[in-house]
Design an enzyme around this catalytic site. Structure first.
Site, short mmCIF file in Angstrom:
data_model
loop_
_atom_site.label_atom_id
_atom_site.label_comp_id
_atom_site.label_asym_id
_atom_site.label_seq_id
_atom_site.Cartn_x
_atom_site.Cartn_y
_atom_site.Cartn_z
N SER A 178 0.85 -1.18 0.00
CA SER A 178 0.00 0.00 0.00
C SER A 178 0.89 1.23 0.00
O SER A 178 2.03 1.18 0.47
CB SER A 178 -0.90 0.01 1.23
N TYR A 191 -2.07 -0.02 10.73
CA TYR A 191 -2.04 -0.44 9.33
C TYR A 191 -0.79 0.09 8.64
O TYR A 191 -0.05 -0.66 7.98
CB TYR A 191 -3.29 0.05 8.62
#
Length: 313
Positions: A178, A191
């Site tokens: 990501s 995250y």
């Protein structure tokens, strides 16, 4: 007699468009032939991106090993791939139960993956667990769980297939990561931390295994946009211009089919790092390196804005 100048430009545009179309068709044809007979492992194959990847590589003639946490969805994917498929052009996928949240099972899972074909040519680490919450509300158990799924799981699986790749002096490991593995965003602390850890691990791995002919690729993308955002029914306060601009960018993501195609191209062209993001994250990456105080101020201002905060929490 020469062509009138008024039609030269349109003619050049048409010719260029034709050449570009032919070029893309050639690349598309080559992408299928390059993965034929390759043993390709896809984690979280039942997700939107995983399913699109499975379809692309299956059509290309790869020997797929599809991993997921439950039999029902894996078998459903198996049926969708094999129904009406030409057995002369494709291989029936093999299915493996893989749950990164159960790290104690990883040794057996790795052995099962290797036993499917005796080797792994391409490992696509696609699994991901997301978490959006203020730092003070996240428990230690949640921190550990997200680190297992996003970092310890992929890194352990990569270590498991690595000795085989080294002995064969070939292989390709792809981390579908990501953009938050390179750029932290508020309310994504756990995250972003897990994605940063995974990015660092695979960056180190890339340098360590290059001498063995093994390619390590990382693909950093924005969030997966599998559906259209719901319409706003109630009026909302108008945010400040900077926050409004950032919020607008946060509503755009990457489609699973687009990301899957990028993964296929990354494998075929042996790219080592890919950014699949909009201009704002790209600019933010440069600001993080060159003018970090400015970026920090913008992010803090965005958090204070009520509309942006609602979208991020």
């Amino acid at each position: 007699m020469g062509l009138p100048s008024v039609i030269v430009l349109p003619l050049l545009i048409v010719v260029a468009a034709g050449v570009y179309y032919i070029y893309n068709e050639i690349l598309h044809f080559m992408s299928k032939s390059l993965v034929r007979n390759k043993v390709v492992v896809i984690t979280d194959a039942v997700s939107g991106v995983g399913t699109e990847c499975a379809r692309l590589f299956h059509k290309g003639g790869a020997r797929l090993i599809l991993c997921g946490t439950g039999w029902d969805k894996l078998e459903s994917l198996y049926d969708s791939l094999t129904t009406d498929a030409d057995p002369r052009e494709t291989f029936a996928p093999k299915l493996v139960i893989l749950d990164f949240s159960d790290m104690d099972s990883m040794e057996d899972v790795i052995a099962e993956v290797v036993d499917c074909y005796g080797c792994v040519d391409v490992l696509i680490c696609n699994s991901s667990m997301k978490l959006k919450a203020p730092v003070q509300s996240i428990s230690l158990e949640q921190d550990r769980n997200i680190m297992d799924v996003n970092y310890f799981g992929p890194s352990t699986l990569a270590k498991g297939v690595l000795p085989m790749m080294i002995s064969r002096r070939s292989g390709h490991i792809v981390l579908v990561n990501s953009i938050q593995g390179r750029l932290a965003v508020p309310f994504r602390s756990s995250y972003a931390a897990s994605k940063h850890a995974a990015q660092a691990f695979f960056d180190c791995l890339r340098a360590e295994v290059e001498e063995y002919g093994i390619i390590v690729s990382t693909i950093s993308h924005t969030f997966i946009n599998a559906s259209e955002p719901p319409p706003v029914e109630e009026p909302v306060p108008k945010p400040n211009p900077v926050a409004e601009f950032i919020a607008r960018q946060l509503t755009h993501g990457v489609r699973p089919s687009v990301l899957a195609n990028e993964i296929m191209q990354t494998v075929n062209r042996k790219r080592k790092e890919v950014l699949l993001v909009h201009p704002i994250p790209r600019v933010a990456l440069h600001l993080r390196s060159l003018f970090p105080p400015f970026l920090f101020a913008v992010l803090a201002a965005g958090v204070k804005d009520s509309v942006l905060a609602e979208q991020m929490q």
